[in-house]
Design a protein around this motif. Structure first.
Motif, PDB file in Angstrom:
ATOM      1  N   UNK A 108     -16.772  -0.667  21.067  1.00  0.00           N
ATOM      2  CA  UNK A 108     -18.075  -0.275  20.515  1.00  0.00           C
ATOM      3  C   UNK A 108     -18.033   1.208  20.140  1.00  0.00           C
ATOM      4  N   UNK A 109     -18.121   1.496  18.835  1.00  0.00           N
ATOM      5  CA  UNK A 109     -18.070   2.869  18.333  1.00  0.00           C
ATOM      6  C   UNK A 109     -19.444   3.383  17.915  1.00  0.00           C
ATOM      7  N   UNK A 110     -20.492   2.679  18.274  1.00  0.00           N
ATOM      8  CA  UNK A 110     -21.818   3.030  17.776  1.00  0.00           C
ATOM      9  C   UNK A 110     -22.326   4.364  18.331  1.00  0.00           C
ATOM     10  N   UNK A 111     -21.688   4.897  19.373  1.00  0.00           N
ATOM     11  CA  UNK A 111     -22.097   6.182  19.925  1.00  0.00           C
ATOM     12  C   UNK A 111     -21.448   7.377  19.254  1.00  0.00           C
ATOM     13  N   UNK A 112     -20.695   7.159  18.197  1.00  0.00           N
ATOM     14  CA  UNK A 112     -20.033   8.263  17.489  1.00  0.00           C
ATOM     15  C   UNK A 112     -21.049   9.061  16.663  1.00  0.00           C
ATOM     16  N   UNK A 113     -20.666  10.281  16.293  1.00  0.00           N
ATOM     17  CA  UNK A 113     -21.551  11.164  15.539  1.00  0.00           C
ATOM     18  C   UNK A 113     -21.889  10.601  14.165  1.00  0.00           C
ATOM     19  N   UNK A 114     -22.963  11.144  13.592  1.00  0.00           N
ATOM     20  CA  UNK A 114     -23.376  10.737  12.245  1.00  0.00           C
ATOM     21  C   UNK A 114     -22.285  11.091  11.241  1.00  0.00           C
ATOM     22  N   UNK A 115     -22.265  10.379  10.123  1.00  0.00           N
ATOM     23  CA  UNK A 115     -21.235  10.624   9.117  1.00  0.00           C
ATOM     24  C   UNK A 115     -21.290  12.060   8.642  1.00  0.00           C
ATOM     25  N   UNK A 116     -20.130  12.552   8.259  1.00  0.00           N
ATOM     26  CA  UNK A 116     -19.992  13.949   7.879  1.00  0.00           C
ATOM     27  C   UNK A 116     -20.229  14.146   6.385  1.00  0.00           C
ATOM     28  N   UNK A 162     -14.842  20.241   7.471  1.00  0.00           N
ATOM     29  CA  UNK A 162     -14.344  20.999   6.334  1.00  0.00           C
ATOM     30  C   UNK A 162     -15.458  21.548   5.438  1.00  0.00           C
ATOM     31  N   UNK A 163     -16.712  21.284   5.805  1.00  0.00           N
ATOM     32  CA  UNK A 163     -17.858  21.873   5.102  1.00  0.00           C
ATOM     33  C   UNK A 163     -18.729  22.621   6.106  1.00  0.00           C
ATOM     34  N   UNK A 212       0.870  -1.171   0.000  1.00  0.00           N
ATOM     35  CA  UNK A 212       0.000   0.000   0.000  1.00  0.00           C
ATOM     36  C   UNK A 212       0.906   1.219   0.000  1.00  0.00           C
ATOM     37  N   UNK A 213       0.635   2.177  -0.880  1.00  0.00           N
ATOM     38  CA  UNK A 213       1.500   3.358  -0.955  1.00  0.00           C
ATOM     39  C   UNK A 213       0.699   4.585  -1.358  1.00  0.00           C
ATOM     40  N   UNK A 214       1.036   5.702  -0.742  1.00  0.00           N
ATOM     41  CA  UNK A 214       0.344   6.974  -0.997  1.00  0.00           C
ATOM     42  C   UNK A 214       0.842   7.587  -2.301  1.00  0.00           C
ATOM     43  N   UNK A 215      -0.110   8.173  -3.054  1.00  0.00           N
ATOM     44  CA  UNK A 215       0.206   8.913  -4.283  1.00  0.00           C
ATOM     45  C   UNK A 215      -0.042  10.400  -4.032  1.00  0.00           C
ATOM     46  N   UNK A 216       0.919  11.251  -4.365  1.00  0.00           N
ATOM     47  CA  UNK A 216       0.719  12.688  -4.131  1.00  0.00           C
ATOM     48  C   UNK A 216      -0.415  13.276  -4.951  1.00  0.00           C
ATOM     49  N   UNK A 217      -0.776  12.599  -6.072  1.00  0.00           N
ATOM     50  CA  UNK A 217      -1.871  13.145  -6.876  1.00  0.00           C
ATOM     51  C   UNK A 217      -2.514  12.039  -7.710  1.00  0.00           C
ATOM     52  N   UNK A 218      -3.804  11.818  -7.462  1.00  0.00           N
ATOM     53  CA  UNK A 218      -4.634  10.950  -8.307  1.00  0.00           C
ATOM     54  C   UNK A 218      -5.909  11.692  -8.689  1.00  0.00           C
ATOM     55  N   UNK A 219      -5.732  12.961  -9.088  1.00  0.00           N
ATOM     56  CA  UNK A 219      -6.873  13.770  -9.469  1.00  0.00           C
ATOM     57  C   UNK A 219      -7.562  14.362  -8.257  1.00  0.00           C
ATOM     58  N   UNK A 220      -8.801  14.800  -8.449  1.00  0.00           N
ATOM     59  CA  UNK A 220      -9.538  15.442  -7.373  1.00  0.00           C
ATOM     60  C   UNK A 220      -9.180  16.909  -7.254  1.00  0.00           C
ATOM     61  N   UNK A 221      -9.787  17.617  -6.307  1.00  0.00           N
ATOM     62  CA  UNK A 221      -9.553  19.055  -6.172  1.00  0.00           C
ATOM     63  C   UNK A 221      -8.152  19.369  -5.676  1.00  0.00           C
ATOM     64  N   UNK A 222      -7.614  20.503  -6.120  1.00  0.00           N
ATOM     65  CA  UNK A 222      -6.313  20.959  -5.638  1.00  0.00           C
ATOM     66  C   UNK A 222      -6.440  21.607  -4.269  1.00  0.00           C
ATOM     67  N   UNK A 223      -7.600  22.088  -3.943  1.00  0.00           N
ATOM     68  CA  UNK A 223      -7.839  22.774  -2.688  1.00  0.00           C
ATOM     69  C   UNK A 223      -9.167  23.513  -2.777  1.00  0.00           C
ATOM     70  N   UNK A 224      -9.461  24.305  -1.781  1.00  0.00           N
ATOM     71  CA  UNK A 224     -10.660  25.136  -1.716  1.00  0.00           C
ATOM     72  C   UNK A 224     -11.936  24.298  -1.667  1.00  0.00           C
ATOM     73  N   UNK A 225     -12.206  23.506  -2.707  1.00  0.00           N
ATOM     74  CA  UNK A 225     -13.418  22.707  -2.744  1.00  0.00           C
ATOM     75  C   UNK A 225     -13.239  21.466  -1.885  1.00  0.00           C
ATOM     76  N   UNK A 226     -14.021  21.359  -0.831  1.00  0.00           N
ATOM     77  CA  UNK A 226     -13.960  20.177   0.025  1.00  0.00           C
ATOM     78  C   UNK A 226     -14.843  19.098  -0.582  1.00  0.00           C
ATOM     79  N   UNK A 227     -14.298  17.910  -0.852  1.00  0.00           N
ATOM     80  CA  UNK A 227     -15.106  16.854  -1.470  1.00  0.00           C
ATOM     81  C   UNK A 227     -16.292  16.479  -0.593  1.00  0.00           C
ATOM     82  N   UNK A 228     -17.430  16.234  -1.250  1.00  0.00           N
ATOM     83  CA  UNK A 228     -18.642  15.849  -0.526  1.00  0.00           C
ATOM     84  C   UNK A 228     -18.993  14.387  -0.738  1.00  0.00           C
TER      85      UNK A 228
END
Length: 541
Positions: free
Chosen positions: A269-277, A246-247, A125-141
């Motif tokens: 047990x993590x079922x008490x965590x907040x709803x997905x963001x 971030x939104x 498993x290895x991180x890629x510095x860029x595989x598309x997506x926003x450069x910034x500003x726009x937070x993915x939804x």
């Protein structure tokens, strides 16, 4: 083979699978093109058995302990065993199809055959510095706004690269040379792992090796169960908060865990965590399980190797639709603050069982990306590196300074200054500790770092938030210890507002990043006077 395996053979198998994984790591990083892979070493390697159970992974990167443990839940939907051939390499990055982190992390999985029979898999498993997506500003939804999403598919077929896949990946990266170079490095590491596994089978026989690996898993499960018996029974809870998703910038997000332990059984047990963001700070359950594996190892027996034995013993519970169990398609690209926070929350709950083994909150993870375009050639460039925070204090010593939080402690690090100044239009003018940043206590939290970049081209920096979204609840202390200081981003000495999403710097500007520190342990008034004096002398020198 049905008899009890020879203990000497078992020891040799254990030693060999460990060395195979370490050799794969070396090949992975030495073959990498991007600085985040070859210098910051944001990657991992592992061996799995024919049933996709983890045999061995490196202990140097706790974030990736369980990177491959979820593959067995998803791969059969894409490929049956009879569809795999020698020389195939499966590639994917979909967090909901076997990858446990986010789309920038690609997984390569290579089936290993001996005499035509599938005996194992090598994986990276290895991180890629860029595989598309926003450069910034726009937070993915959602997941599809985060960049290229790759379900499990054959990247190499019978030893030959699938050019169509490479063209697709290259077309979705701003830096295709580095991206494809890193992918080829992952394949090279898998090939090394496959050859070494075949050599091991040739030496002892495939059946003996399979039996030995199963026994190694059983022994880890047994050692973990025995260690749990020494831990007091009971139920303890803990929770932590990140600033926002971030939104919805005014809405904090909470992760909660209740740990129930009885005899040799334990349930997180993590079922008490907040709803997905709506934003990209969600994390998939496989990654959250990994924080439990790491936390338990750290508390009960740090000498345990990681393999499928942990998966057999550690039980978890989730509620779908929460930030730690989002519905498929939810955005996860900025999972890091939540993953590191969850690790601290797990350790906080476990520390209630054994106060003498408790630890203050660490500073979390942290990274910086500088994105620019060369004015003459028009070529895009991305400098990404992982930066140092600190560990929290324990009941016996100060927290470790200048280290990458809990989940990256043995491997993640900033890249060499000379390399960055050679390959990118920047000068690193300062790299230092942050004096007095660790949380006060009988034992002080570790100190975070400061790093400054002078830029020679206009750059943009994506920005998650102050202190990696930990400003509302800084890294906490325990048993009277105080919180560590949080960090932030500065341009020419001016602090970037916490709700900024991207930062722009002009030619000659100096960008400074201060990283979080760790929390303290115990009452600061109980700190040894000599230790206090040495702490101050260290900064005077």
């Amino acid at each position: 083979m049905t008899g009890k395996i020879d203990p000497i053979v078992l020891e040799l198998i254990q030693s060999k699978v460990t060395s195979i994984v370490e050799e794969m790591r070396v090949v992975l990083f030495h073959s990498g093109y991007s600085t985040v892979l070859r210098e910051s070493e944001d990657g991992s390697a592992g061996l799995l058995d024919s049933r996709l159970r983890t045999i061995a992974v490196s202990k140097k990167l706790p974030l990736h302990f369980g990177s491959f443990s979820e593959i067995a839940q998803h791969l059969p939907r894409y490929y049956q065993t009879e569809e795999l051939e020698e020389g195939d390499v499966i590639l994917f990055n979909d967090p909901y199809s076997g990858n446990v982190t986010h789309p920038p992390d690609t997984v390569t999985l290579m089936p290993v055959f001996v005499n035509g029979a599938l005996v194992a898999y090598s994986a990276t498993l290895a991180h890629k510095p860029d595989l598309g997506g926003p450069r910034g500003l726009t937070a993915p939804k959602d997941l599809w706004e985060e960049g290229l999403v790759i379900p499990p598919l054959k990247y190499f077929v019978r030893g030959e690269v699938n050019r169509e896949v490479e063209r697709l990946v290259a077309a979705n990266s701003r830096i295709p040379v580095e991206t494809l170079g890193d992918l080829r490095g992952q394949v090279a590491a898998c090939r090394v792992g496959a050859r070494r596994a075949q050599d091991l089978c040739a030496r002892f026989g495939a059946e003996t090796v399979a039996e030995g690996c199963a026994e190694l898993m059983r022994r880890v499960a047994m050692r973990l169960s025995d260690a749990l018996k020494e831990m007091p029974d009971g139920t303890h809870e803990a929770e932590g908060v990140i600033d926002h998703d971030m939104i919805d910038l005014d809405r904090p997000r909470r992760v909660h865990v209740a740990v129930a332990k009885r005899a040799d059984e334990i349930l997180f047990d993590f079922s008490g965590s907040d709803e997905q963001a709506r934003g990209a700070i969600n994390a998939v359950p496989g990654l959250i399980k990994n924080t439990c594996y790491f936390g338990l190892m750290a508390i009960v027996d740090a000498n345990l190797p990681f393999n499928h034995g942990f998966v057999d013993v550690v039980k978890t519970r989730f509620r779908e639709g929460t930030i730690v169990c989002p519905r498929p398609g939810a955005a996860v690209s900025s999972y890091v603050p939540l993953a590191y926070l969850t690790s601290d929350v797990v350790l906080k709950a476990l520390g209630e069982f054994w106060p003498e083994r408790a630890v203050g909150s660490a500073g979390g993870g942290g990274a910086i990306r500088l994105i620019g375009t060369a004015p003459k050639s028009g070529k895009a460039w991305v400098l990404m590196e992982l930066l140092d925070t600190a560990l929290g204090a324990t009941s016996t010593q100060d927290g470790v300074s200048l280290i990458h939080g809990t989940l990256g402690v043995g491997q993640f690090r900033p890249g060499p200054i000379e390399i960055h100044e050679t390959e990118f239009p920047v000068r690193i003018v300062r790299f230092d500790v942050r004096p007095d940043s660790g949380g006060p206590g009988k034992f002080r939290g570790g100190l975070g770092c400061t790093r400054e970049y002078q830029v020679f081209e206009d750059v943009m920096l994506p920005f998650r938030g102050k202190g990696e979204l930990r400003s509302k609840v800084p890294p906490w202390g325990v048993f009277g210890g105080e919180p560590g200081r949080i960090g932030n981003l500065f341009v020419n000495g001016v602090e970037v507002p916490a709700k900024s999403r991207e930062v722009h710097a002009k030619v000659g500007d100096v960008v400074r990043v201060d990283m979080n520190a760790g929390g303290g342990y115990g009452d600061p008034l109980e700190r040894d006077a000599l230790r206090l004096q040495i702490s101050y002398l260290r900064f005077e020198i």
